[in-house]
Design an enzyme around this catalytic site. Structure first.
Site, PDB file in Angstrom:
ATOM      1  N   HIS A 142       0.843  -1.189   0.000  1.00  0.00           N
ATOM      2  CA  HIS A 142       0.000   0.000   0.000  1.00  0.00           C
ATOM      3  C   HIS A 142       0.882   1.244   0.000  1.00  0.00           C
ATOM      4  O   HIS A 142       2.026   1.198   0.419  1.00  0.00           O
ATOM      5  CB  HIS A 142      -0.973   0.027   1.184  1.00  0.00           C
ATOM      6  CG  HIS A 142      -0.332  -0.054   2.525  1.00  0.00           C
ATOM      7  ND1 HIS A 142       0.209  -1.224   3.037  1.00  0.00           N
ATOM      8  CD2 HIS A 142      -0.145   0.884   3.479  1.00  0.00           C
ATOM      9  CE1 HIS A 142       0.700  -0.989   4.248  1.00  0.00           C
ATOM     10  NE2 HIS A 142       0.507   0.283   4.535  1.00  0.00           N
TER      11      HIS A 142
ATOM     12  N   HIS B 178       0.979   5.303   1.147  1.00  0.00           N
ATOM     13  CA  HIS B 178       0.384   6.361   1.961  1.00  0.00           C
ATOM     14  C   HIS B 178       0.422   7.666   1.180  1.00  0.00           C
ATOM     15  O   HIS B 178       1.460   8.053   0.637  1.00  0.00           O
ATOM     16  CB  HIS B 178       1.175   6.562   3.259  1.00  0.00           C
ATOM     17  CG  HIS B 178       1.093   5.432   4.207  1.00  0.00           C
ATOM     18  ND1 HIS B 178       0.230   5.421   5.274  1.00  0.00           N
ATOM     19  CD2 HIS B 178       1.775   4.262   4.261  1.00  0.00           C
ATOM     20  CE1 HIS B 178       0.383   4.295   5.951  1.00  0.00           C
ATOM     21  NE2 HIS B 178       1.308   3.576   5.341  1.00  0.00           N
TER      22      HIS B 178
END
Length: 142
Positions: A101, A103
């Site tokens: 992922h 940010h």
């Protein structure tokens, strides 16, 4: 492919509610449940990859393209003063959920975490730097 015990896979599958701000065939982008700042979001590939070492190169490229577009949109909407795009790999690097992922962290001059991404700089001798450089050199064909 999804991992049955991965919280991000469960969010992507709709098993856990999230505050989704964008979704397409490859990604879901959600507001972080424990944000560093107003608007802190996560780009989640719908396919499970544990980290940068596992992610498909085409998906990785599309994730960064999406990050660029969302950063511009979020900066315009949130009127932030700067922006961090962060991606951690491994526990020692701060990764706590082992589903790749990215940010997206809007930064504000007077924000609570204005200095969140600072570190103490290390010092190396010229000889150490030369040895590091030589050990990392690549002939252009990775």
């Amino acid at each position: 492919m999804m991992e049955k015990n991965c919280i991000f896979c469960k969010i992507i599958a709709g098993e856990i509610p999230s505050n989704t701000i964008y979704e397409d065939d490859l990604f879901r982008v959600i507001l972080d449940a424990s944000p560093a700042s107003k608007g802190h979001a996560l780009i989640l590939p719908k396919q499970h990859y544990a980290n940068i070492y596992e992610i498909d190169e085409e998906v990785a490229g599309k994730a960064f393209t999406l990050a660029k577009k969302l950063a511009a949109h979020m900066t315009e909407v949130l009127h932030c003063d700067g922006f961090n795009i962060l991606q951690n790999n491994g526990e020692v690097a701060g990764q706590t959920v082992f589903h790749f992922h990215m940010h997206l962290i809007p930064r504000y001059k007077d924000g609570k975490n204005a200095d969140i991404l600072t570190w103490a700089h290390e010092e190396f001798t010229p000889e150490e730097i030369a040895a590091i450089r030589d050990s990392l050199k690549v002939d252009g064909t990775l």
